[in-house]
Design a protein around this motif. Structure first.
Motif, PDB file in Angstrom:
ATOM      1  N   ILE A 140      26.671  35.319  44.356  1.00  0.00           N
ATOM      2  CA  ILE A 140      27.327  35.081  43.059  1.00  0.00           C
ATOM      3  C   ILE A 140      27.370  36.353  42.207  1.00  0.00           C
ATOM      4  CG2 ILE A 140      27.174  33.823  40.879  1.00  0.00           C
ATOM      5  CD1 ILE A 140      26.219  31.417  42.418  1.00  0.00           C
ATOM      6  N   PRO A 141      26.228  37.003  41.913  1.00  0.00           N
ATOM      7  CA  PRO A 141      26.326  38.235  41.121  1.00  0.00           C
ATOM      8  C   PRO A 141      27.084  39.339  41.843  1.00  0.00           C
ATOM      9  CG  PRO A 141      24.086  37.958  41.947  1.00  0.00           C
ATOM     10  CD  PRO A 141      24.807  36.676  42.218  1.00  0.00           C
ATOM     11  N   ALA A 142      27.005  39.373  43.177  1.00  0.00           N
ATOM     12  CA  ALA A 142      27.701  40.422  43.933  1.00  0.00           C
ATOM     13  C   ALA A 142      29.212  40.304  43.774  1.00  0.00           C
ATOM     14  CB  ALA A 142      27.315  40.355  45.409  1.00  0.00           C
ATOM     15  N   VAL A 143      29.748  39.091  43.843  1.00  0.00           N
ATOM     16  CA  VAL A 143      31.197  38.928  43.711  1.00  0.00           C
ATOM     17  C   VAL A 143      31.637  39.167  42.268  1.00  0.00           C
ATOM     18  CG1 VAL A 143      31.207  36.438  43.240  1.00  0.00           C
ATOM     19  CG2 VAL A 143      33.143  37.481  44.437  1.00  0.00           C
ATOM     20  N   LEU A 144      30.778  38.825  41.294  1.00  0.00           N
ATOM     21  CA  LEU A 144      31.108  39.089  39.893  1.00  0.00           C
ATOM     22  C   LEU A 144      31.188  40.589  39.628  1.00  0.00           C
ATOM     23  CD1 LEU A 144      28.889  36.432  38.073  1.00  0.00           C
ATOM     24  CD2 LEU A 144      31.360  36.374  38.393  1.00  0.00           C
ATOM     25  N   TYR A 145      30.221  41.332  40.143  1.00  0.00           N
ATOM     26  CA  TYR A 145      30.239  42.783  39.972  1.00  0.00           C
ATOM     27  C   TYR A 145      31.416  43.423  40.701  1.00  0.00           C
ATOM     28  CZ  TYR A 145      25.759  43.185  37.569  1.00  0.00           C
ATOM     29  OH  TYR A 145      24.750  43.119  36.635  1.00  0.00           O
ATOM     30  N   MET A 146      31.794  42.855  41.853  1.00  0.00           N
ATOM     31  CA  MET A 146      32.921  43.413  42.591  1.00  0.00           C
ATOM     32  C   MET A 146      34.211  43.298  41.768  1.00  0.00           C
ATOM     33  SD  MET A 146      34.906  42.053  45.957  1.00  0.00           S
ATOM     34  CE  MET A 146      35.678  40.848  44.879  1.00  0.00           C
ATOM     35  N   VAL A 147      34.460  42.109  41.213  1.00  0.00           N
ATOM     36  CA  VAL A 147      35.671  41.906  40.418  1.00  0.00           C
ATOM     37  C   VAL A 147      35.646  42.790  39.174  1.00  0.00           C
ATOM     38  CG1 VAL A 147      37.016  40.227  39.106  1.00  0.00           C
ATOM     39  CG2 VAL A 147      35.925  39.543  41.249  1.00  0.00           C
ATOM     40  N   LYS A 148      34.480  42.864  38.518  1.00  0.00           N
ATOM     41  CA  LYS A 148      34.359  43.692  37.315  1.00  0.00           C
ATOM     42  C   LYS A 148      34.610  45.159  37.637  1.00  0.00           C
ATOM     43  CE  LYS A 148      31.466  46.392  34.645  1.00  0.00           C
ATOM     44  NZ  LYS A 148      30.682  47.585  34.993  1.00  0.00           N
ATOM     45  N   ASN A 149      34.059  45.646  38.743  1.00  0.00           N
ATOM     46  CA  ASN A 149      34.222  47.052  39.102  1.00  0.00           C
ATOM     47  C   ASN A 149      35.654  47.382  39.513  1.00  0.00           C
ATOM     48  OD1 ASN A 149      31.527  47.648  38.603  1.00  0.00           O
ATOM     49  ND2 ASN A 149      30.897  47.177  40.697  1.00  0.00           N
ATOM     50  N   LEU A 150      36.354  46.430  40.132  1.00  0.00           N
ATOM     51  CA  LEU A 150      37.756  46.667  40.473  1.00  0.00           C
ATOM     52  C   LEU A 150      38.622  46.679  39.219  1.00  0.00           C
ATOM     53  CD1 LEU A 150      38.243  44.535  43.724  1.00  0.00           C
ATOM     54  CD2 LEU A 150      38.142  47.021  43.523  1.00  0.00           C
ATOM     55  N   LEU A 151      38.327  45.794  38.270  1.00  0.00           N
ATOM     56  CA  LEU A 151      39.063  45.798  37.007  1.00  0.00           C
ATOM     57  C   LEU A 151      38.871  47.119  36.258  1.00  0.00           C
ATOM     58  CD1 LEU A 151      38.450  42.193  35.599  1.00  0.00           C
ATOM     59  CD2 LEU A 151      40.597  43.144  36.478  1.00  0.00           C
ATOM     60  N   GLN A 152      37.742  47.757  36.515  1.00  0.00           N
ATOM     61  CA  GLN A 152      37.443  49.026  35.855  1.00  0.00           C
ATOM     62  C   GLN A 152      38.498  50.086  36.168  1.00  0.00           C
ATOM     63  OE1 GLN A 152      33.261  51.268  35.345  1.00  0.00           O
ATOM     64  NE2 GLN A 152      34.001  51.253  37.423  1.00  0.00           N
ATOM     65  N   TYR A 153      39.118  49.992  37.350  1.00  0.00           N
ATOM     66  CA  TYR A 153      40.168  50.949  37.708  1.00  0.00           C
ATOM     67  C   TYR A 153      41.494  50.574  37.050  1.00  0.00           C
ATOM     68  CZ  TYR A 153      36.980  52.653  41.323  1.00  0.00           C
ATOM     69  OH  TYR A 153      35.891  53.180  41.977  1.00  0.00           O
ATOM     70  N   TYR A 154      41.789  49.292  36.992  1.00  0.00           N
ATOM     71  CA  TYR A 154      43.105  48.861  36.522  1.00  0.00           C
ATOM     72  C   TYR A 154      43.220  48.837  35.001  1.00  0.00           C
ATOM     73  CZ  TYR A 154      43.596  47.470  41.389  1.00  0.00           C
ATOM     74  OH  TYR A 154      43.644  47.482  42.756  1.00  0.00           O
ATOM     75  N   ILE A 155      42.097  48.811  34.297  1.00  0.00           N
ATOM     76  CA  ILE A 155      42.160  48.778  32.842  1.00  0.00           C
ATOM     77  C   ILE A 155      42.731  50.078  32.281  1.00  0.00           C
ATOM     78  CG2 ILE A 155      39.844  49.698  32.405  1.00  0.00           C
ATOM     79  CD1 ILE A 155      39.578  47.713  30.113  1.00  0.00           C
ATOM     80  N   PHE A 156      42.671  51.163  33.061  1.00  0.00           N
ATOM     81  CA  PHE A 156      43.157  52.450  32.568  1.00  0.00           C
ATOM     82  C   PHE A 156      44.682  52.530  32.544  1.00  0.00           C
ATOM     83  CE2 PHE A 156      38.804  53.551  33.767  1.00  0.00           C
ATOM     84  CZ  PHE A 156      38.404  54.185  32.604  1.00  0.00           C
ATOM     85  N   VAL A 157      45.347  51.455  32.976  1.00  0.00           N
ATOM     86  CA  VAL A 157      46.786  51.373  32.761  1.00  0.00           C
ATOM     87  C   VAL A 157      47.068  51.168  31.270  1.00  0.00           C
ATOM     88  CG1 VAL A 157      48.864  50.014  33.268  1.00  0.00           C
ATOM     89  CG2 VAL A 157      47.177  50.456  35.078  1.00  0.00           C
TER      90      VAL A 157
END
Length: 367
Positions: A140-157
Motif C-alpha cells: 500500500i505505501p509503496a504504490v502510493l509513493y510510486m504514484v506520488k513520485n511519478l506525479l512529481q515529474y508531470y507537475i512541472f508542466v
C-alpha cells in the motif's frame, strides 16, 4: 560534491525513511539522548576542558555538514528535474528513472543490513523473512509513493522549480490532518495556526500582479500539488503505523521490503506506459549526466533526512527547507530566467515561519 560524498560514506550506518515518520519520533530520540547524557554526567568525572571543546567542535562540524547536505539535496531536487528536460520534454522515460531511484534505495538498505549482520549477527529483529505478516503491509505505501513520485515529474508542466518547492510543503498539512484522523494524534493550536499560515504563504508566493490571472500556477498545478500532498501524507502516516507496530524491528529490513515493492510497482508502470520505448530504444535511452545526478539526488535525500534526525535536530530540517526554497529561486533566476518577485519572497518567508511554528508547536506528552 562533498555533501553527496559524505552521505554515501555514511549509508552503512544510516537508512532511508520517509520524512513524515521522523517528525513524530525525533523528539523521543532527543529526549532519550539527553537522558543518557545527563545520567552519564552525574556518574562520570568531568574531563579536561580541551576534550569538551574538541567534542563540541566536532559536533558543530557534523551538524554543519548535515545541514549543508540536506539544503543542497532539497534545493536541487526540482532544479535537476527541470534541467533534465530537453526542449520542454523528457527525452528519457520517467518510469525508468523512478525505477532506478527505488532500486538504488533498495541496494543501499540491503548494504546497511549486511553491515548490521556482520557487526551484530542475524537476530529475530533483523532477519529477512517472507511471511505474509511481514511483507503484506508494504504494497500500500509503496504504490502510493510510486504514484506520488511519478506525479512529481508531470507537475512541472504547470509549475516551475521555485513554485514546486513552495507547494510541496502542503504535505505538512495533509500529514498533520491524517495523523489526527488515523493515529488519533492531537494537534496543538499553534500547529493548526501554522496550517492556516502555510496556506496563506503558498497562495501569496503564487500571486501574479502582472497578469490577468491572479495566481501564477494554474488550477491543474494546484490540484496535482494537493494530490501529491495527500499521497505523501497518507503513505507517511501508514508507514509510521507499520513501524510502531513492531518498534524493535530493524529499520533496514522495513525499508528493504518497502523499496522492493517500489521496484515491482515501477516495473509494472514501465510495462504499462513505456514498454515500446524501452524495448526499441533501451532502458537508459535519453539519459544524461543531469539525469544520473537527479536519480542519485532522489535516492540520497531520504538518507540526508535520516542523518538530520540522528545527528542534528528538527530545527536543522526547518532551516534547510527554508533556505532550499530561496536557493532554488535564486538558481532558477540564472538557469531558467525565473522572475524573483516580492510576492514570492514574502510568501516563501511566511511558509518558512509556518514550518517553524509547526515544528515547535508539538504537544508535549503529559508526565
Amino acid at each position: 560534491m562533498p555533501a553527496l560524498y559524505f552521505i554515501s560514506r555514511a549509508v552503512s550506518n544510516i537508512s532511508s525513511v520517509p520524512k513524515e515518520i521522523y517528525d513524530d519520533l525525533s523528539q523521543k530520540d532527543v529526549e532519550s539522548l539527553s537522558g543518557r547524557t545527563l545520567s552519564s554526567a552525574n556518574t562520570t568525572a568531568i574531563g579536561p576542558a580541551s576534550a569538551g571543546g574538541a567534542k563540541a567542535n566536532s559536533s558543530w562540524k557534523l551538524k554543519s555538514v548535515v545541514t549543508l547536505a540536506l539544503t543542497l539535496l532539497t534545493s536541487s531536487q526540482a532544479i535537476l528535474i527541470v534541467w533534465s528536460k530537453r526542449a520542454g520534454k523528457y527525452e528519457y522515460s520517467v518510469t525508468t528513472a523512478n525505477f532506478s531511484v527505488e532500486a538504488l534505495k533498495c541496494l543501499l538498505s540491503l548494504a546497511a543490513l549486511f553491515r548490521t549482520w556482520n557487526c551484530h549477527g542475524v537476530t529475530d529483529d533483523n532477519r529477512l523473512t517472507t511471511s505474509f505478516d511481514e511483507v503484506g503491509v508494504y504494497p500500500i505505501p509503496a504504490v502510493l509513493y510510486m504514484v506520488k513520485n511519478l506525479l512529481q515529474y508531470y507537475i512541472f508542466v504547470y509549475v516551475d522549480a521555485p513554485a514546486y518547492q513552495i507547494l510541496k510543503n502542503l504535505n505538512i498539512i495533509s500529514t498533520g490532518v491524517l495523523y489526527r484522523i488515523i493515529l488519533k494524534k492531537k494537534l496543538s493550536e499553534i500547529q493548526w495556526a501554522a496550517f492556516v499560515l502555510l496556506c496563506a504563504g503558498c497562495t501569496t508566493a503564487q500571486l501574479n500582479p502582472s497578469s490577468d490571472h491572479v495566481l501564477q500556477t494554474p488550477i491543474q498545478g494546484w490540484m496535482m500539488a494537493i494530490v501529491m500532498a495527500l499521497l505523501s501524507g497518507f503513505a507517511g502516516v501508514y508507514t509510521e503505523a507499520i513501524i510502531k507496530k513492531r518498534p524493535s524491528r530493524n529499520i533496514n529490513v522495513q525499508n528493504f521490503w518497502l523499496y522492493i515493492f517500489g521496484v515491482i510497482f515501477n516495473l509494472v508502470a514501465i510495462c504499462v506506459q513505456d514498454y515500446d520505448a524501452v524495448m526499441n530504444k533501451g532502458f537508459f535511452h535519453g539519459y544524461s549526466f543531469i539525469t544520473v545526478l537527479m536519480i542519485l539526488n532522489h535516492a540520497l535525500s531520504g538518507i540526508a533526512v535520516s542523518m538530520v534526525m540522528k545527528y542534528a535536530d528538527n530545527i536543522v530540517k526547518v532551516y534547510s527547507t527554508s533556505v532550499a526554497m530561496l536557493l532554488t529561486a535564486v538558481v532558477s533566476v540564472f538557469l531558467f530566467n525565473f522572475h524573483l518577485s516580492l510576492a514570492f519572497f514574502l510568501g516563501s518567508t511566511v511558509v518558512s515561519v509556518s514550518v517553524y511554528l509547526h515544528s515547535i508547536g508539538k504537544l508535549q506528552p503529559q508526565k
